[in-house]
Design a protein around this motif. Structure first.
Motif, PDB file in Angstrom:
ATOM      1  N   LEU A 124      19.209   7.676 -16.554  1.00  0.00           N
ATOM      2  CA  LEU A 124      19.910   6.624 -16.639  1.00  0.00           C
ATOM      3  C   LEU A 124      21.263   6.637 -16.097  1.00  0.00           C
ATOM      4  N   ALA A 125      21.903   7.738 -16.316  1.00  0.00           N
ATOM      5  CA  ALA A 125      23.099   8.136 -15.591  1.00  0.00           C
ATOM      6  C   ALA A 125      23.193   8.146 -14.296  1.00  0.00           C
ATOM      7  N   ILE A 164      21.015   6.125 -12.324  1.00  0.00           N
ATOM      8  CA  ILE A 164      20.940   4.472 -12.072  1.00  0.00           C
ATOM      9  C   ILE A 164      22.281   4.117 -12.225  1.00  0.00           C
ATOM     10  N   ASP A 165      23.167   4.217 -13.132  1.00  0.00           N
ATOM     11  CA  ASP A 165      24.255   3.547 -13.331  1.00  0.00           C
ATOM     12  C   ASP A 165      25.068   3.856 -12.338  1.00  0.00           C
ATOM     13  N   ALA A 166      25.253   5.049 -11.758  1.00  0.00           N
ATOM     14  CA  ALA A 166      26.009   5.652 -10.607  1.00  0.00           C
ATOM     15  C   ALA A 166      25.592   4.923  -9.083  1.00  0.00           C
ATOM     16  N   SER A 167      24.299   5.017  -9.167  1.00  0.00           N
ATOM     17  CA  SER A 167      23.603   4.287  -7.900  1.00  0.00           C
ATOM     18  C   SER A 167      23.887   3.062  -7.730  1.00  0.00           C
ATOM     19  N   LEU A 168      24.165   2.091  -8.855  1.00  0.00           N
ATOM     20  CA  LEU A 168      24.742   0.650  -8.955  1.00  0.00           C
ATOM     21  C   LEU A 168      25.994   0.723  -8.071  1.00  0.00           C
ATOM     22  N   ASP A 169      26.824   1.741  -7.972  1.00  0.00           N
ATOM     23  CA  ASP A 169      28.273   1.732  -7.808  1.00  0.00           C
ATOM     24  C   ASP A 169      28.037   1.916  -6.165  1.00  0.00           C
ATOM     25  N   ALA A 222      15.394  -1.923 -15.523  1.00  0.00           N
ATOM     26  CA  ALA A 222      16.544  -2.616 -15.475  1.00  0.00           C
ATOM     27  C   ALA A 222      16.513  -3.939 -14.899  1.00  0.00           C
ATOM     28  N   PRO A 258      25.491   8.944  -5.767  1.00  0.00           N
ATOM     29  CA  PRO A 258      25.148   8.622  -7.234  1.00  0.00           C
ATOM     30  C   PRO A 258      25.358   9.867  -7.993  1.00  0.00           C
TER      31      PRO A 258
END
Length: 274
Positions: free
Chosen positions: A9-10, A12-17, A197, A262
């Protein structure tokens, strides 16, 4: 296992950036959908024109030929545009500012390898269909397991095609399998996590399309249908881009130990600890 899920999940969150810095990358999967859809439409029209539709259901040779052709088209086109995304992501990891045109040019440069993998994927898919239809004991469950195994072995094939200069399919498969073995927990978690997500967006799109088709009328039906279609297509495109960004970063880390994209803003010891 919970730690692996949390680490995924961490990522994924970084890949959104990363995606927010290059939202135009979503154009590539949209082009992929358009090309595949156009090819299938042409094939369907040709089949209707020459009266081949009945043969698909009555002649096994024609049936498996159509399956092979369809898989070859979807696999080759999908790999081509995914390779363009991976190239752009890799260049962005290096601090450059790649464009969609750069990605397409890079994918075109390795078109021969992409074609080989498209044909191999189509061959494997067709053989699985043949086994499923003609070999006793090979049912839906067995077919699903074989499909899953092939998907895991080829999880990193696109980054391999883009970053490694080899011409042997066996070498590509081995490198993809080795990279997946090193990052299997994060790879699986990220893949499912990205899908989950964006699943609500896709479901809203499907619901709007269903309502527009079944109950709405007039302008409301067209409006709901348009919004639903846009949401569904957007969910598919963003899912594809995020997936390729993460695969490019995980492959780099699995092969070089270098956290990029990410992974760069996170602690590798924490992400990949056992």
């Amino acid at each position: 296992m919970f730690d692996r899920f949390r680490r995924g999940l961490a990522v994924i969150d970084a890949s959104l950036d990363v995606f927010r810095e290059r939202p135009r990358l979503a154009v590539l999967p949209l082009l992929s959908l358009a090309v595949i859809g156009s090819a299938y439409t042409v094939g369907a029209v040709a089949g209707l024109h020459y009266g081949l539709v009945d043969a698909v259901f009555t002649n096994r040779l024609v049936k498996y030929g159509v399956i092979f052709a369809g898989l070859a088209i979807s696999s080759s086109v999908g790999i081509f545009f995914n390779a363009a995304v991976v190239h752009c992501a890799t260049r962005q990891f290096a601090g450059e500012e790649p464009t969609v045109r750069d990605g397409l040019a890079a994918a075109w440069a390795v078109r021969g390898r992409i074609a080989k993998w498209g044909l191999l994927s189509a061959t494997v898919g067709t053989l699985l269909s043949v086994l499923n239809d003609n070999v006793p004991g090979v049912g839906t469950l067995t077919r699903s397991i074989l499909d899953l195994t092939w998907g895991l072995l080829t999880f990193f094939v696109v980054p391999v095609i883009v970053t490694d200069r080899t011409d042997a399919l066996r070498s590509d498969l081995r490198r993809s399998g080795d990279a997946f073995a090193r990052t299997w927990g994060e790879s699986v978690t990220v893949t499912f996590g990205i899908g989950l997500a964006l699943l609500p967006v896709a479901l809203i799109g499907v619901c709007l399309l269903a309502v527009a088709y079944l109950s709405a009328t007039g302008i409301a039906a067209y409006l709901m249908g348009a919004i639903g279609g846009l949401l569904l297509v957007a969910a598919i495109a963003v899912t594809q881009v995020l997936g390729m960004i993460v695969r490019a970063a995980l492959y780099r880390y699995a092969t070089t130990g270098e956290p990029v994209g990410p992974l760069e803003a996170l602690s590798p010891d924490d992400i990949f600890s056992e």
